[in-house]
Design a protein around this motif. Structure first.
Motif, PDB file in Angstrom:
ATOM      1  N   ASP A 130     -59.330 -57.993 -44.769  1.00 54.47           N
ATOM      2  CA  ASP A 130     -59.751 -57.285 -43.562  1.00 54.47           C
ATOM      3  C   ASP A 130     -59.709 -58.211 -42.348  1.00 54.47           C
ATOM      4  O   ASP A 130     -59.201 -57.836 -41.281  1.00 54.47           O
ATOM      5  CB  ASP A 130     -61.162 -56.735 -43.776  1.00 54.47           C
ATOM      6  N   ASP A 131     -60.207 -59.422 -42.516  1.00 55.02           N
ATOM      7  CA  ASP A 131     -60.217 -60.380 -41.410  1.00 55.02           C
ATOM      8  C   ASP A 131     -58.792 -60.737 -40.990  1.00 55.02           C
ATOM      9  O   ASP A 131     -58.486 -60.799 -39.791  1.00 55.02           O
ATOM     10  CB  ASP A 131     -60.977 -61.641 -41.827  1.00 55.02           C
ATOM     11  N   TYR A 132     -57.922 -60.964 -41.969  1.00 53.66           N
ATOM     12  CA  TYR A 132     -56.532 -61.303 -41.652  1.00 53.66           C
ATOM     13  C   TYR A 132     -55.874 -60.174 -40.863  1.00 53.66           C
ATOM     14  O   TYR A 132     -55.188 -60.416 -39.862  1.00 53.66           O
ATOM     15  CB  TYR A 132     -55.748 -61.573 -42.940  1.00 53.66           C
ATOM     16  N   MET A 133     -56.086 -58.944 -41.295  1.00 49.92           N
ATOM     17  CA  MET A 133     -55.436 -57.826 -40.647  1.00 49.92           C
ATOM     18  C   MET A 133     -56.007 -57.556 -39.258  1.00 49.92           C
ATOM     19  O   MET A 133     -55.298 -57.051 -38.380  1.00 49.92           O
ATOM     20  CB  MET A 133     -55.518 -56.595 -41.535  1.00 49.92           C
ATOM     21  N   ASN A 134     -57.260 -57.913 -39.045  1.00 48.93           N
ATOM     22  CA  ASN A 134     -57.813 -57.833 -37.692  1.00 48.93           C
ATOM     23  C   ASN A 134     -57.088 -58.794 -36.750  1.00 48.93           C
ATOM     24  O   ASN A 134     -56.889 -58.490 -35.569  1.00 48.93           O
ATOM     25  CB  ASN A 134     -59.309 -58.176 -37.701  1.00 48.93           C
ATOM     26  N   ARG A 135     -56.695 -59.949 -37.287  1.00 46.75           N
ATOM     27  CA  ARG A 135     -56.044 -60.976 -36.468  1.00 46.75           C
ATOM     28  C   ARG A 135     -54.530 -60.836 -36.427  1.00 46.75           C
ATOM     29  O   ARG A 135     -53.879 -61.406 -35.558  1.00 46.75           O
ATOM     30  CB  ARG A 135     -56.430 -62.365 -36.991  1.00 46.75           C
ATOM     31  N   HIS A 136     -53.969 -60.087 -37.389  1.00 48.57           N
ATOM     32  CA  HIS A 136     -52.509 -59.931 -37.477  1.00 48.57           C
ATOM     33  C   HIS A 136     -52.173 -58.454 -37.693  1.00 48.57           C
ATOM     34  O   HIS A 136     -51.859 -58.038 -38.811  1.00 48.57           O
ATOM     35  CB  HIS A 136     -51.946 -60.774 -38.620  1.00 48.57           C
ATOM     36  N   PRO A 137     -52.233 -57.653 -36.651  1.00 47.39           N
ATOM     37  CA  PRO A 137     -51.899 -56.230 -36.806  1.00 47.39           C
ATOM     38  C   PRO A 137     -50.426 -56.053 -37.168  1.00 47.39           C
ATOM     39  O   PRO A 137     -49.592 -56.901 -36.897  1.00 47.39           O
ATOM     40  CB  PRO A 137     -52.212 -55.646 -35.427  1.00 47.39           C
ATOM     41  N   GLY A 138     -50.139 -54.946 -37.805  1.00 45.16           N
ATOM     42  CA  GLY A 138     -48.749 -54.650 -38.148  1.00 45.16           C
ATOM     43  C   GLY A 138     -48.351 -55.043 -39.554  1.00 45.16           C
ATOM     44  O   GLY A 138     -47.190 -54.869 -39.935  1.00 45.16           O
ATOM     45  N   LEU A 188     -40.739 -59.404 -41.030  1.00 44.74           N
ATOM     46  CA  LEU A 188     -41.983 -58.811 -41.526  1.00 44.74           C
ATOM     47  C   LEU A 188     -42.744 -59.859 -42.323  1.00 44.74           C
ATOM     48  O   LEU A 188     -42.284 -60.289 -43.385  1.00 44.74           O
ATOM     49  CB  LEU A 188     -41.691 -57.600 -42.410  1.00 44.74           C
ATOM     50  N   PRO A 189     -43.904 -60.297 -41.830  1.00 46.93           N
ATOM     51  CA  PRO A 189     -44.694 -61.253 -42.594  1.00 46.93           C
ATOM     52  C   PRO A 189     -45.384 -60.574 -43.776  1.00 46.93           C
ATOM     53  O   PRO A 189     -45.827 -59.425 -43.675  1.00 46.93           O
ATOM     54  CB  PRO A 189     -45.723 -61.749 -41.573  1.00 46.93           C
ATOM     55  N   VAL A 190     -45.438 -61.280 -44.883  1.00 47.99           N
ATOM     56  CA  VAL A 190     -46.145 -60.806 -46.075  1.00 47.99           C
ATOM     57  C   VAL A 190     -47.165 -61.879 -46.442  1.00 47.99           C
ATOM     58  O   VAL A 190     -46.809 -62.898 -47.047  1.00 47.99           O
ATOM     59  CB  VAL A 190     -45.178 -60.557 -47.254  1.00 47.99           C
ATOM     60  N   PRO A 191     -48.424 -61.698 -46.058  1.00 44.26           N
ATOM     61  CA  PRO A 191     -49.423 -62.716 -46.385  1.00 44.26           C
ATOM     62  C   PRO A 191     -49.682 -62.773 -47.887  1.00 44.26           C
ATOM     63  O   PRO A 191     -49.487 -61.785 -48.607  1.00 44.26           O
ATOM     64  CB  PRO A 191     -50.665 -62.241 -45.628  1.00 44.26           C
ATOM     65  N   ARG A 209     -61.226 -47.640 -44.986  1.00 39.38           N
ATOM     66  CA  ARG A 209     -62.196 -47.868 -43.915  1.00 39.38           C
ATOM     67  C   ARG A 209     -61.505 -48.295 -42.626  1.00 39.38           C
ATOM     68  O   ARG A 209     -61.901 -47.904 -41.528  1.00 39.38           O
ATOM     69  CB  ARG A 209     -63.190 -48.954 -44.325  1.00 39.38           C
ATOM     70  N   ARG A 210     -60.461 -49.104 -42.767  1.00 41.70           N
ATOM     71  CA  ARG A 210     -59.777 -49.647 -41.600  1.00 41.70           C
ATOM     72  C   ARG A 210     -59.047 -48.571 -40.803  1.00 41.70           C
ATOM     73  O   ARG A 210     -59.026 -48.597 -39.572  1.00 41.70           O
ATOM     74  CB  ARG A 210     -58.735 -50.697 -42.023  1.00 41.70           C
TER      75      ARG A 210
END
Length: 207
Positions: free
Chosen positions: A156-164, A137-140, A89-90
């Motif tokens: 999804d929320d994390y990736m909206n705030r941390h692209p890449g 490279l951050p790995v959450p 979806r993203r």
């Protein structure tokens, strides 16, 4: 039926090959892991629940849409299907999502519950947009939960705030990564697993 299409058969073959490769390397023990690939704008093929990923055949796959509706009657998808769906979806360029469950990824996910950072490795250039080893490279790491739609929303929320972000860990659980194709996603799994092994080895050898 979509299962009769050349695209479906090609993606199933690639995902089954990935399963055998990962099983040989010890990255998907028992029935751990799940794999998917995009079929079109609205549908994906994904592994069914409870199958050993080293022994996948046509019966080990099924079709769901991006709302989570089952389109292969009589089959049950992975319980973590929404972690795949959220990625498709993203980003319409994502063609495959792979989840492995190696010992190194699992251990690191427990040692670093708030995430870890991979620094200055040449192999980081395996990931999109990275052209130099002089980078990070951050790995959450996300807490594990049985509420997969809630976990997918957190990702999804994390990736909206941390692209890449190129991949993430679920605590005590393993790695999720993706790519434009099954082949690209396999490359990302191999890169992450190598880097995780380096991180584990460096901690063993540190005085």
């Amino acid at each position: 039926m979509i299962e009769d299409s050349l695209e479906y058969k090609a993606q199933v073959r690639l995902l089954a090959d990935a399963g055998r490769l990962f099983a040989q390397r010890g990255w998907v023990p028992a029935t751990a892991g799940n794999f998917s690939a995009r079929l079109n704008e609205e549908q994906i093929v994904i592994t069914v629940s409870g199958r050993h990923k080293g022994h996948l055949d046509d019966s080990g796959f099924m079709v769901v849409d991006l709302e989570g509706n089952i389109l292969s009657p009589g089959k049950t998808p992975s319980a973590e299907t929404f972690l795949h769906i959220i990625m498709y979806r993203r980003d319409p360029s994502i063609g495959a999502v792979l989840h492995t469950h190696s010992a190194n990824a699992t251990v690191l996910s427990r040692l670093f519950p708030y995430g870890l950072t991979l620094n200055d490795y040449v192999v980081l250039k395996a990931f999109p947009a990275i052209t130099s080893h002089e980078t990070s490279l951050p790995v959450p790491v996300f807490p594990n939960t049985q509420d997969v739609p809630q976990l997918a929303a957190q990702v999804d929320d994390y990736m909206n705030r941390h692209p890449g972000v190129s991949g993430y860990l679920v605590s005590g659980h393993g790695l999720y990564t993706w790519g434009r194709s099954v082949e690209a996603a396999i490359q990302h799994v191999e890169a992450f697993e190598f880097l995780f092994e380096c991180e584990i080895l460096s901690r063993r050898l540190s005085p």
